[in-house]
Design a protein around this motif. Structure first.
Motif, PDB file in Angstrom:
ATOM      1  N   PHE A   1      36.825 -66.245  11.755  1.00 29.43           N
ATOM      2  CA  PHE A   1      37.484 -67.358  11.085  1.00 29.43           C
ATOM      3  C   PHE A   1      38.951 -67.378  11.505  1.00 29.43           C
ATOM      4  CE2 PHE A   1      33.982 -66.041   8.318  1.00 29.43           C
ATOM      5  CZ  PHE A   1      33.307 -67.239   8.165  1.00 29.43           C
ATOM      6  N   GLU A   2      39.683 -68.413  11.103  1.00 33.00           N
ATOM      7  CA  GLU A   2      41.092 -68.527  11.480  1.00 33.00           C
ATOM      8  C   GLU A   2      41.935 -67.390  10.922  1.00 33.00           C
ATOM      9  OE1 GLU A   2      42.852 -72.330  10.718  1.00 33.00           O
ATOM     10  OE2 GLU A   2      41.116 -73.389  11.512  1.00 33.00           O
ATOM     11  N   ASP A   3      41.686 -67.013   9.661  1.00 31.90           N
ATOM     12  CA  ASP A   3      42.539 -66.018   9.025  1.00 31.90           C
ATOM     13  C   ASP A   3      41.932 -64.618   8.957  1.00 31.90           C
ATOM     14  OD1 ASP A   3      40.600 -66.922   7.293  1.00 31.90           O
ATOM     15  OD2 ASP A   3      41.838 -66.717   5.501  1.00 31.90           O
ATOM     16  N   HIS A   4      40.627 -64.489   9.166  1.00 28.01           N
ATOM     17  CA  HIS A   4      40.000 -63.173   9.107  1.00 28.01           C
ATOM     18  C   HIS A   4      38.726 -63.135   9.950  1.00 28.01           C
ATOM     19  CE1 HIS A   4      37.608 -65.303   6.096  1.00 28.01           C
ATOM     20  NE2 HIS A   4      36.703 -64.341   6.213  1.00 28.01           N
ATOM     21  N   THR A   5      38.257 -61.924  10.172  1.00 31.64           N
ATOM     22  CA  THR A   5      36.994 -61.687  10.880  1.00 31.64           C
ATOM     23  C   THR A   5      36.090 -60.889   9.959  1.00 31.64           C
ATOM     24  OG1 THR A   5      38.147 -61.605  12.994  1.00 31.64           O
ATOM     25  CG2 THR A   5      35.951 -60.681  12.943  1.00 31.64           C
ATOM     26  N   GLU A   6      34.820 -61.303   9.890  1.00 32.59           N
ATOM     27  CA  GLU A   6      33.829 -60.586   9.094  1.00 32.59           C
ATOM     28  C   GLU A   6      32.840 -59.925  10.036  1.00 32.59           C
ATOM     29  OE1 GLU A   6      31.890 -63.111   6.250  1.00 32.59           O
ATOM     30  OE2 GLU A   6      33.784 -63.902   5.512  1.00 32.59           O
ATOM     31  N   ARG A   7      32.659 -58.629   9.853  1.00 29.35           N
ATOM     32  CA  ARG A   7      31.646 -57.884  10.599  1.00 29.35           C
ATOM     33  C   ARG A   7      30.676 -57.312   9.594  1.00 29.35           C
ATOM     34  NH1 ARG A   7      34.781 -53.501  13.504  1.00 29.35           N
ATOM     35  NH2 ARG A   7      36.162 -53.763  11.741  1.00 29.35           N
ATOM     36  N   SER A   8      29.406 -57.528   9.830  1.00 29.56           N
ATOM     37  CA  SER A   8      28.380 -57.018   8.926  1.00 29.56           C
ATOM     38  C   SER A   8      27.370 -56.218   9.730  1.00 29.56           C
ATOM     39  CB  SER A   8      27.678 -58.169   8.211  1.00 29.56           C
ATOM     40  OG  SER A   8      28.599 -58.934   7.476  1.00 29.56           O
ATOM     41  N   PHE A   9      26.885 -55.144   9.130  1.00 33.28           N
ATOM     42  CA  PHE A   9      25.910 -54.270   9.773  1.00 33.28           C
ATOM     43  C   PHE A   9      24.748 -54.030   8.824  1.00 33.28           C
ATOM     44  CE2 PHE A   9      30.166 -53.113  11.144  1.00 33.28           C
ATOM     45  CZ  PHE A   9      30.073 -53.180  12.518  1.00 33.28           C
ATOM     46  N   ILE A  10      23.563 -53.991   9.377  1.00 33.77           N
ATOM     47  CA  ILE A  10      22.380 -53.537   8.644  1.00 33.77           C
ATOM     48  C   ILE A  10      21.844 -52.339   9.407  1.00 33.77           C
ATOM     49  CG2 ILE A  10      20.027 -54.063   7.942  1.00 33.77           C
ATOM     50  CD1 ILE A  10      20.839 -56.962   7.617  1.00 33.77           C
ATOM     51  N   ILE A  11      21.780 -51.201   8.732  1.00 28.88           N
ATOM     52  CA  ILE A  11      21.304 -49.972   9.349  1.00 28.88           C
ATOM     53  C   ILE A  11      20.009 -49.588   8.651  1.00 28.88           C
ATOM     54  CG2 ILE A  11      21.864 -47.571   9.869  1.00 28.88           C
ATOM     55  CD1 ILE A  11      24.883 -48.579   9.353  1.00 28.88           C
ATOM     56  N   LEU A  12      18.932 -49.493   9.429  1.00 23.61           N
ATOM     57  CA  LEU A  12      17.606 -49.210   8.877  1.00 23.61           C
ATOM     58  C   LEU A  12      17.170 -47.814   9.295  1.00 23.61           C
ATOM     59  CD1 LEU A  12      15.949 -52.615   9.825  1.00 23.61           C
ATOM     60  CD2 LEU A  12      17.001 -51.993   7.662  1.00 23.61           C
ATOM     61  N   LYS A  13      16.775 -47.014   8.317  1.00 23.66           N
ATOM     62  CA  LYS A  13      16.251 -45.674   8.565  1.00 23.66           C
ATOM     63  C   LYS A  13      15.025 -45.494   7.686  1.00 23.66           C
ATOM     64  CE  LYS A  13      20.508 -43.684   9.980  1.00 23.66           C
ATOM     65  NZ  LYS A  13      21.117 -42.506  10.441  1.00 23.66           N
ATOM     66  N   GLY A  14      13.866 -45.684   8.266  1.00 26.66           N
ATOM     67  CA  GLY A  14      12.626 -45.612   7.500  1.00 26.66           C
ATOM     68  C   GLY A  14      12.581 -46.743   6.488  1.00 26.66           C
ATOM     69  N   LYS A  15      12.387 -46.390   5.228  1.00 30.42           N
ATOM     70  CA  LYS A  15      12.371 -47.394   4.161  1.00 30.42           C
ATOM     71  C   LYS A  15      13.752 -47.603   3.531  1.00 30.42           C
ATOM     72  CE  LYS A  15       7.890 -48.090   4.004  1.00 30.42           C
ATOM     73  NZ  LYS A  15       7.301 -49.331   4.382  1.00 30.42           N
ATOM     74  N   ASP A  16      14.741 -46.818   3.963  1.00 27.87           N
ATOM     75  CA  ASP A  16      16.097 -46.933   3.433  1.00 27.87           C
ATOM     76  C   ASP A  16      16.931 -47.860   4.309  1.00 27.87           C
ATOM     77  OD1 ASP A  16      15.515 -45.117   1.400  1.00 27.87           O
ATOM     78  OD2 ASP A  16      16.028 -43.412   2.676  1.00 27.87           O
ATOM     79  N   ALA A  17      17.863 -48.541   3.677  1.00 28.98           N
ATOM     80  CA  ALA A  17      18.731 -49.468   4.403  1.00 28.98           C
ATOM     81  C   ALA A  17      20.156 -49.330   3.893  1.00 28.98           C
ATOM     82  CB  ALA A  17      18.254 -50.896   4.216  1.00 28.98           C
ATOM     83  N   THR A  18      21.097 -49.539   4.798  1.00 28.31           N
ATOM     84  CA  THR A  18      22.511 -49.580   4.456  1.00 28.31           C
ATOM     85  C   THR A  18      23.051 -50.901   4.980  1.00 28.31           C
ATOM     86  OG1 THR A  18      22.649 -47.185   4.720  1.00 28.31           O
ATOM     87  CG2 THR A  18      24.717 -48.394   4.674  1.00 28.31           C
ATOM     88  N   TYR A  19      23.744 -51.625   4.107  1.00 21.71           N
ATOM     89  CA  TYR A  19      24.334 -52.912   4.456  1.00 21.71           C
ATOM     90  C   TYR A  19      25.844 -52.757   4.316  1.00 21.71           C
ATOM     91  CZ  TYR A  19      25.641 -57.843   3.955  1.00 21.71           C
ATOM     92  OH  TYR A  19      26.231 -59.066   4.093  1.00 21.71           O
ATOM     93  N   VAL A  20      26.576 -52.981   5.412  1.00 19.53           N
ATOM     94  CA  VAL A  20      28.024 -52.792   5.436  1.00 19.53           C
ATOM     95  C   VAL A  20      28.699 -54.121   5.744  1.00 19.53           C
ATOM     96  CG1 VAL A  20      29.935 -51.541   6.499  1.00 19.53           C
ATOM     97  CG2 VAL A  20      27.715 -50.431   6.274  1.00 19.53           C
ATOM     98  N   GLU A  21      29.682 -54.475   4.918  1.00 21.18           N
ATOM     99  CA  GLU A  21      30.515 -55.655   5.151  1.00 21.18           C
ATOM    100  C   GLU A  21      31.927 -55.164   5.448  1.00 21.18           C
ATOM    101  OE1 GLU A  21      28.754 -58.948   2.034  1.00 21.18           O
ATOM    102  OE2 GLU A  21      30.344 -57.601   1.358  1.00 21.18           O
TER     103      GLU A  21
END
Length: 154
Positions: A57-77
């Motif tokens: 965006f003009e004023d900021h950047t958003e980076r998002s990650f989804i990390i999958l390990k088996g049935k577990d997930a991590t979502y990072v913003e």
């Protein structure tokens, strides 16, 4: 006689189109691949995969990650402010359920503390040109497999 003549013209007009059926079928297959329809990716492993989405965006950047390990997930913003150069992040953790090409992510913990309303995402697993994507069904955002992305940039 007139009906017979019209019928003959009709079949003569259709004959060249029927020969192009293979070309038309190929075009339809590519369009379906682009939309993620009729792909059979049940055997594709998503274990230990990391998917990335970047929005600028003009004023900021958003980076998002989804990390999958088996049935577990991590979502990072991660949010990067362009004016100040500061970065902030939110780390959600939860689990996934996979049914064929559909992946449901439910992250109910924010930095290991239960949150009242979990972050939920429904994602469609697709593959185009040997690159694996997750398409958010609600927002149509495309999450790219990090391994595929880093292979392309090398």
């Amino acid at each position: 006689m007139r009906k017979l003549f019209i019928c003959a013209l009709f079949f003569i007009g259709i004959l060249p189109k029927a020969q192009n059926y293979a070309a038309i079928n190929g075009i339809i297959d590519r369009l379906e691949e682009r939309k993620g329809i009729n792909q059979h990716l049940e055997n594709v492993s998503i274990d230990n995969k990391k998917f990335v989405l970047v929005k600028d965006f003009e004023d900021h950047t958003e980076r998002s990650f989804i990390i999958l390990k088996g049935k577990d997930a991590t979502y990072v913003e991660m949010f990067d402010d362009k004016a100040t150069g500061k970065s902030t992040s939110n780390v959600f953790s939860g689990d996934i359920i996979r049914k064929k090409n559909i992946i449901s992510l439910r992250a109910d913990k924010l930095e290991n503390k239960k949150i009242p309303i979990p972050v939920a995402k429904t994602l469609l697993l697709t593959k185009q040109k040997e690159i694996i994507y997750l398409i958010d069904i609600n927002s149509r955002e495309r999450w790219i497999d990090e391994e595929s992305y880093t292979k392309k940039t090398k």
